[in-house]
Scaffold this active site. Structure first.
Site, PDB file in Angstrom:
ATOM      1  N   SER A  25     -38.940   7.224  13.784  1.00  0.00           N
ATOM      2  CA  SER A  25     -37.928   7.772  14.684  1.00  0.00           C
ATOM      3  C   SER A  25     -36.782   6.783  14.857  1.00  0.00           C
ATOM      4  O   SER A  25     -36.877   5.626  14.455  1.00  0.00           O
ATOM      5  CB  SER A  25     -38.550   8.052  16.046  1.00  0.00           C
ATOM      6  N   LYS A  26     -35.742   7.270  15.466  1.00  0.00           N
ATOM      7  CA  LYS A  26     -34.575   6.430  15.735  1.00  0.00           C
ATOM      8  C   LYS A  26     -34.983   5.207  16.560  1.00  0.00           C
ATOM      9  O   LYS A  26     -34.525   4.112  16.329  1.00  0.00           O
ATOM     10  CB  LYS A  26     -33.549   7.265  16.496  1.00  0.00           C
ATOM     11  N   ARG A  27     -35.890   5.440  17.487  1.00  0.00           N
ATOM     12  CA  ARG A  27     -36.305   4.347  18.358  1.00  0.00           C
ATOM     13  C   ARG A  27     -37.052   3.241  17.598  1.00  0.00           C
ATOM     14  O   ARG A  27     -36.949   2.075  17.911  1.00  0.00           O
ATOM     15  CB  ARG A  27     -37.159   4.858  19.519  1.00  0.00           C
TER      16      ARG A  27
ATOM     17  N   GLY B  13     -36.452   2.320  14.597  1.00  0.00           N
ATOM     18  CA  GLY B  13     -35.426   1.531  13.937  1.00  0.00           C
ATOM     19  C   GLY B  13     -34.852   0.499  14.893  1.00  0.00           C
ATOM     20  O   GLY B  13     -34.769  -0.686  14.582  1.00  0.00           O
ATOM     21  N   ASP B  14     -34.508   0.958  16.099  1.00  0.00           N
ATOM     22  CA  ASP B  14     -33.923   0.042  17.083  1.00  0.00           C
ATOM     23  C   ASP B  14     -34.910  -1.073  17.434  1.00  0.00           C
ATOM     24  O   ASP B  14     -34.551  -2.234  17.538  1.00  0.00           O
ATOM     25  CB  ASP B  14     -33.556   0.801  18.367  1.00  0.00           C
TER      26      ASP B  14
END
Ligand code: GLU
Length: 515
Positions: A265-267, A269-270
């Protein structure tokens, strides 16, 4: 050109394109190119409530950056234009009507509020998965349960309605997925999906199937998240009389988090410090910025190479693939069913590999704008030489700047911690003497510097290990970097001497204070 092979990438413009989507586009591209087929870019924007301004442009720009080229599509047109479903609105109703006519679909008048009320009631009674289906539809407001004159009146008076697929009870729907093999689903698990909405738009399911038919798609290659919809699509092909020309399906495995626990998910990656989007994305509503591979200093070739291997495995152990290599080697047979874990270290390794393949001139040109933006205007030839000695230390394009900055501006801070333990006050004099020795050198190449300095230290009985780190810190500010003599040679005689002399009081202050 193989006219029979026609594949499409059909994203919905609901936000930035995830790298999973880029991989789907890539596999479609490789498949089409290898077989001499046609690749189409179709925008599926029938759900206007999820529309994101800018998302379509973002998709096109991302795929262009990756080198994925289309033969027909929203951005280039083609024989089946328009390729944006909202502009094809007028095409879908006739197919929904045809299904009603054939008895495979029906009108439903239940309002959103009524449906919500039923769901809430069922939830309260412990049924959290209430569905509009072959069992419940008899108690709902639709053309199967209401008298036909009532239905006619409602339609004639303009009452809003949707058209739902009449999914039969207890039938097996079979589909032969090219990656998963035979998939069989009982229709008891499929609800009466809405095909046509009261706003005059088809739903994803109807538009997707109708467009695949109209655009003569031969293979539907898409993400695993669409596998649950596939049996419904098979029913639609059957009921519309298109069973014989139904495309083949290939559902690609998910890209998983590095630990394998769920979808990337995008999270993630962060949290783990890598982008999950090809390009930087600024949310038009919240202003939130998500990092992109391009802006984070990745090479498109590296991104393509690394995502190609997330799910597909070549027959040999080859890891480095150019786009052309991929076109030649790719096969759906070698795409696995299991999800592919995103390996961050491996991803970095790919980028480092592609960075090292570039010429120093190319790298200098890539990083020059960054220097310029910071008010530094290095000579290109000199920059190339600097890049040559530091490029091994770089993974991302931006590292070239960070790793070479001290060649262009004097250190402002000295990381003296690394030398604090071995520091002796008499080192200061040694440094000044070395500066003088440097001044006497005519040949200031790294080889000659190394030879002369080592000889000088030996004659004075000074250990190399004690003094070289001090010189390094004075020249660069830190312990990292290429060989000290290479740095000095590139800085040049005058600048090297200058740095030794001007930095000395500062590091003495730091070090003597500590001892
Ligand atoms: N519009 C769907 C998506 O956003 C496409 C699914 C398909 O390829 O059939 O992924």
């Amino acid at each position: 050109m193989n006219k029979n092979i026609r594949v499409r990438f059909a994203p919905s413009p609901t936000g930035p394109l995830h790298i999973g989507g880029v991989r789907t586009a890539l596999y479609n591209y490789l498949f089409a190119r290898q077989l001499g087929g046609t690749l189409i870019l179709r925008i599926e924007d029938t759900d206007q409530t999820r529309f994101y301004p800018g998302a379509e442009d973002y998709i096109v720009e991302s795929l262009t950056w990756c080198g994925i080229k289309f033969d027909e599509g929203v951005h280039i047109g083609g024989p089946h234009a328009p390729y944006r479903q909202s502009e094809r609105k007028h095409l879908y109703k006739q197919y929904a009507d045809l299904l009603v006519e054939k008895g495979h679909a029906y009108y439903a008048f239940d309002t959103a509020e009524e449906l919500d009320a039923i769901r809430d009631k069922m939830k309260a009674a412990g049924n959290h998965a209430w569905q509009y289906n072959h069992i419940t539809r008899v108690n709902m407001k639709n053309s199967l349960s209401l008298p036909s004159d009532d239905v006619k009146n409602r339609i004639d008076s303009g009452e809003p309605y949707v058209i739902r697929l009449k999914v039969p009870r207890n039938e097996e729907v079979k589909l032969n997925d090219l990656i998963r093999g035979v998939v069989v689903v009982n229709t008891n698990h499929i609800d009466d999906k809405v095909l046509y909405k009261s706003d005059g738009m088809p739903t994803y399911h109807l538009a997707n199937v109708v467009d695949d038919y109209l655009m003569q798609i031969s293979h539907v290659i898409r993400g695993e998240e669409w596998l649950p919809s596939a049996p419904l699509h098979v029913l639609l092909y059957k009921y519309l009389g298109w069973e014989d020309i139904m495309p083949s399906f290939a559902h690609l495995p998910l890209i998983l988090k590095p630990d394998g626990n769920g979808k990337l998910s995008k999270r993630d990656g962060d949290r783990l410090g890598f982008p999950v989007f090809p390009l930087e994305w600024k949310d038009p509503f919240t202003g939130e910025i998500s990092s992109g591979y391009r802006e984070s200093g990745w090479f498109a070739e590296a991104v393509v190479n690394l995502i190609a291997l997330l799910g597909w495995h070549p027959a040999n152990n080859q890891e480095i693939f150019s786009m052309q290599d991929l076109i030649e080697s790719f096969s759906l047979e070698r795409v696995s069913k299991a999800g592919a874990k995103f390996d961050v270290d491996k991803a970095r390794w790919f980028n480092q590999y592609y960075l090292r393949q570039q010429s120093t001139d190319t790298l200098s040109q890539l990083i020059y704008p960054k220097f310029k933006a910071e008010g530094i205007e290095p000579d290109m030839q000199h920059l190339s030489k600097v890049i040559e000695v530091i490029m091994e230390r770089a993974i991302y394009i931006g590292d070239l700047y960070n790793e070479s900055l001290y060649f262009f501006i004097r250190p402002e801070h000295y990381d003296t911690q690394a030398i604090a333990k071995k520091w002796k006050p008499e080192n200061a004099n040694i440094i000044l003497e070395i500066a003088d020795m440097f001044a006497s050198l005519i040949d200031f190449t790294s080889e000659s510097l190394e030879e002369r300095t080592k000889q000088w230290l030996m004659e004075k009985g000074i250990g190399i290990g004690a003094i070289m780190p001090v010189i390094r810190i004075l020249l660069t500010g830190s312990m990292a970097g290429p060989a000290v003599f290479e740095i000095a040679a590139l800085l040049g005689k005058e600048e090297s001497i200058n740095r030794l002399k001007t930095g000395l009081p500062e590091i003495e202050k730091q070090l003597n204070g500590k001892n």
